[in-house]
Design a protein around this motif. Structure first.
Motif, PDB file in Angstrom:
ATOM      1  N   ASP A  78      52.702  16.970  55.448  1.00 39.74           N
ATOM      2  CA  ASP A  78      53.066  17.231  54.060  1.00 39.74           C
ATOM      3  C   ASP A  78      53.852  16.027  53.544  1.00 39.74           C
ATOM      4  OD1 ASP A  78      53.847  18.077  51.624  1.00 39.74           O
ATOM      5  OD2 ASP A  78      55.161  19.697  52.334  1.00 39.74           O
ATOM      6  N   ALA A  79      53.184  15.187  52.756  1.00 38.69           N
ATOM      7  CA  ALA A  79      53.853  13.983  52.237  1.00 38.69           C
ATOM      8  C   ALA A  79      54.147  14.117  50.746  1.00 38.69           C
ATOM      9  CB  ALA A  79      52.996  12.760  52.512  1.00 38.69           C
ATOM     10  N   THR A  80      54.176  15.355  50.274  1.00 36.70           N
ATOM     11  CA  THR A  80      54.464  15.539  48.845  1.00 36.70           C
ATOM     12  C   THR A  80      55.897  15.127  48.549  1.00 36.70           C
ATOM     13  OG1 THR A  80      55.061  17.829  49.283  1.00 36.70           O
ATOM     14  CG2 THR A  80      52.825  17.432  48.492  1.00 36.70           C
ATOM     15  N   GLY A  81      56.091  14.526  47.415  1.00 35.70           N
ATOM     16  CA  GLY A  81      57.437  14.153  46.969  1.00 35.70           C
ATOM     17  C   GLY A  81      58.004  12.922  47.657  1.00 35.70           C
ATOM     18  N   LEU A  82      57.246  12.348  48.579  1.00 33.59           N
ATOM     19  CA  LEU A  82      57.763  11.173  49.284  1.00 33.59           C
ATOM     20  C   LEU A  82      57.312   9.900  48.573  1.00 33.59           C
ATOM     21  CD1 LEU A  82      57.241  12.197  53.009  1.00 33.59           C
ATOM     22  CD2 LEU A  82      59.363  12.218  51.701  1.00 33.59           C
ATOM     23  N   ASP A  87      51.114  14.084  46.477  1.00 30.56           N
ATOM     24  CA  ASP A  87      51.114  14.561  45.091  1.00 30.56           C
ATOM     25  C   ASP A  87      51.153  13.433  44.069  1.00 30.56           C
ATOM     26  OD1 ASP A  87      53.668  13.771  45.513  1.00 30.56           O
ATOM     27  OD2 ASP A  87      54.622  15.610  44.805  1.00 30.56           O
ATOM     28  N   LYS A 124      62.574  14.018  49.893  1.00 29.39           N
ATOM     29  CA  LYS A 124      61.558  14.314  48.889  1.00 29.39           C
ATOM     30  C   LYS A 124      62.124  14.307  47.480  1.00 29.39           C
ATOM     31  CE  LYS A 124      58.589  17.371  51.664  1.00 29.39           C
ATOM     32  NZ  LYS A 124      57.272  16.762  51.502  1.00 29.39           N
ATOM     33  N   SER A 125      61.287  13.971  46.537  1.00 27.54           N
ATOM     34  CA  SER A 125      61.656  14.182  45.135  1.00 27.54           C
ATOM     35  C   SER A 125      60.950  15.453  44.671  1.00 27.54           C
ATOM     36  CB  SER A 125      61.249  12.988  44.276  1.00 27.54           C
ATOM     37  OG  SER A 125      59.847  12.866  44.267  1.00 27.54           O
ATOM     38  N   ARG A 164      59.412  17.880  41.273  1.00 24.90           N
ATOM     39  CA  ARG A 164      58.903  17.856  39.908  1.00 24.90           C
ATOM     40  C   ARG A 164      60.004  18.263  38.937  1.00 24.90           C
ATOM     41  NH1 ARG A 164      53.181  17.532  39.408  1.00 24.90           N
ATOM     42  NH2 ARG A 164      52.623  16.274  41.205  1.00 24.90           N
TER      43      ARG A 164
END
Lengths: 70, 358
Positions: free
Chosen positions: A6-10, A35, B150-151, B153
């Motif tokens: 899960d590499a979302t937001g990275l 994402d 992490k960022s 939304r």
């Protein structure tokens, strides 16, 4: 079972590093979830460099990149 | 639709055009070997707002606003405008601050290191070596699980704020806004701050580079980083194209003057040039990209990048108010102390912000 990253937001270059780490372990079948377009492009490039195949599917805000042997 | 700029040809094309635009801005009046420099221009913006009071370094650089707004517009059109934030925000602010402090010890960001080299200022090479060393240290942390997390939304509107701030700066400089006779906006009458291309040309150049850099993901730090981490020369090919066109057009314009000495807005203290850029390179690597890339990300709605840029402007003000920045005469009084402090900060961040990797 297919490993999943899960590499979302990275942000750069974290998704690529996670992919690099899993490929270094010799895993050739895995899924990466990102994402952003940039992360998607970078992961695809990194996978292609290692002669693996990448299938991309878009699911709303995220992309799933299925990686397998060519 | 596939993004043609993400191809090898695309990044080389974008890098080449950006190189031409950068040195052409010098032809039009920007300071020598400073066609586009996020550090120098951030410092001039800090000066124009009165955050520091060095009279020679005051001008709202329209290129910076153009970069952010160009990236913002193209990101909206390409549906890549993605408001996000919340990834170690305060750390990013201070990384931006120390990146700027390091850059102003050298006198330029990674872009200007390349442009100085392209103009024949061999001190740029020392800077590029320092930069590479800094990126190398950053990569060691990255390989050992370093992450700022992490960022998340955010609401659409949060992605509009930084471009709106930049637009406000543009309006103020276009209208020659003044609070009072003696108040801001300040504008240099002599020195580097007084040297600039005509307003519309600067804006157009900023917008164009913003668009090209957003589409191609051009990043001077990423170019070195990706070679070290994954032997990927994709971004580097764009940077090499940038360097080549900059050299060629400098030669055409008669702007190429080789040597170490008497270079414009530069000093020859190799140790400071190396260390300043090493600090900047480390801070940029720990925060994910070069300063122009951070401006582009700010345009795309990345609040964390916008905070990094704000930290840079804050760092510029500190650099001049606290005598940390170098000048053509040489290093500032407390430059070395500031660089050491910056290294401590970056190393602590590098060690602390780690996640276990299996």
């Amino acid at each position: 079972m297919t490993e999943r990253i899960d590499a979302t937001g990275l942000s750069c270059p974290q998704p690529v590093i996670l992919v690099r780490n899993i490929m270094k372990k010799g895993v050739t079948d895995f899924e990466v979830i990102v994402d952003s377009e940039v992360a998607k492009e970078n992961v695809i490039r990194s996978v292609a460099k290692n002669n693996l195949n990448a299938d991309i599917s878009s699911n709303g805000d995220t992309f799933t990149i299925k990686v397998c042997k060519r | 639709m596939k993004n043609i700029f993400s191809s090898r040809f695309g990044i080389i094309f974008a890098g080449g055009i950006i190189g031409i635009i950068a040195v052409t801005l010098q032809k039009f009046g920007n300071p020598p070997n400073m066609g586009i420099c996020a550090a120098c221009f951030g410092r001039d913006i800090a000066g124009a707002l009165g955050l520091h009071r060095v009279e020679a370094l005051q001008y709202i650089r329209p290129e910076i606003a153009g970069l952010v707004i160009g990236a913002f517009i193209i990101a909206i059109i390409k549906k890549e405008h993605q408001p996000r934030g919340g990834s170690s925000t305060v750390i990013r602010f201070f990384l931006g601050m120390f990146a700027m402090i390091g850059a102003l010890v050298f006198l330029g960001c990674s872009w200007r290191a390349l442009l100085r080299f392209a103009g024949g200022d061999w001190n740029g090479i020392t800077g590029l070596f320092g930069l590479t060393a800094g990126v190398g240290i950053g990569v060691i942390f990255l390989k050992n699980g370093y992450t700022l997390g992490k960022s998340y939304r955010l609401k659409k509107s949060s992605g509009w704020i930084f471009p709106a701030f930049m637009a406000a700066l543009l309006v103020m400089v276009a209208l020659e806004f003044k609070v009072s006779e003696t108040g801001p906006l300040f504008s240099s009458l002599s020195g580097p701050g007084s040297l600039h291309a005509p307003l519309l040309i600067s804006i157009a150049a900023g917008l164009l580079i913003g668009i090209l850099a957003q589409r191609s993901r051009f990043c001077t730090i990423g170019s070195i980083r990706d070679i070290i981490i994954v032997k990927d020369f994709h971004l580097a090919s764009g940077v090499v194209a940038f360097l080549i066109t900059a050299v060629v057009f400098n030669l055409i314009y008669g702007q190429f003057k080789p040597g170490f000495y008497d270079q414009p807005i530069a000093h020859t203290n190799h140790i400071f040039n190396f260390l300043g850029m090493a600090l900047a390179g480390l801070a940029f690597t720990l925060s994910g990209g070069c300063p122009v890339r951070q401006l582009i990300l700010s345009g795309e709605g990345d609040s964390d990048a916008a905070i990094f840029v704000t930290g840079m402007i804050f760092g510029a003000a500190l650099s001049h108010n606290f005598l940390l920045a170098s000048s053509a005469a040489g290093p500032g009084t407390f430059g070395l102390a500031a660089v050491i402090t910056g290294f401590f900060f970056c190393l602590i961040v590098g060690f602390i912000m780690r996640e276990k990797i299996d």
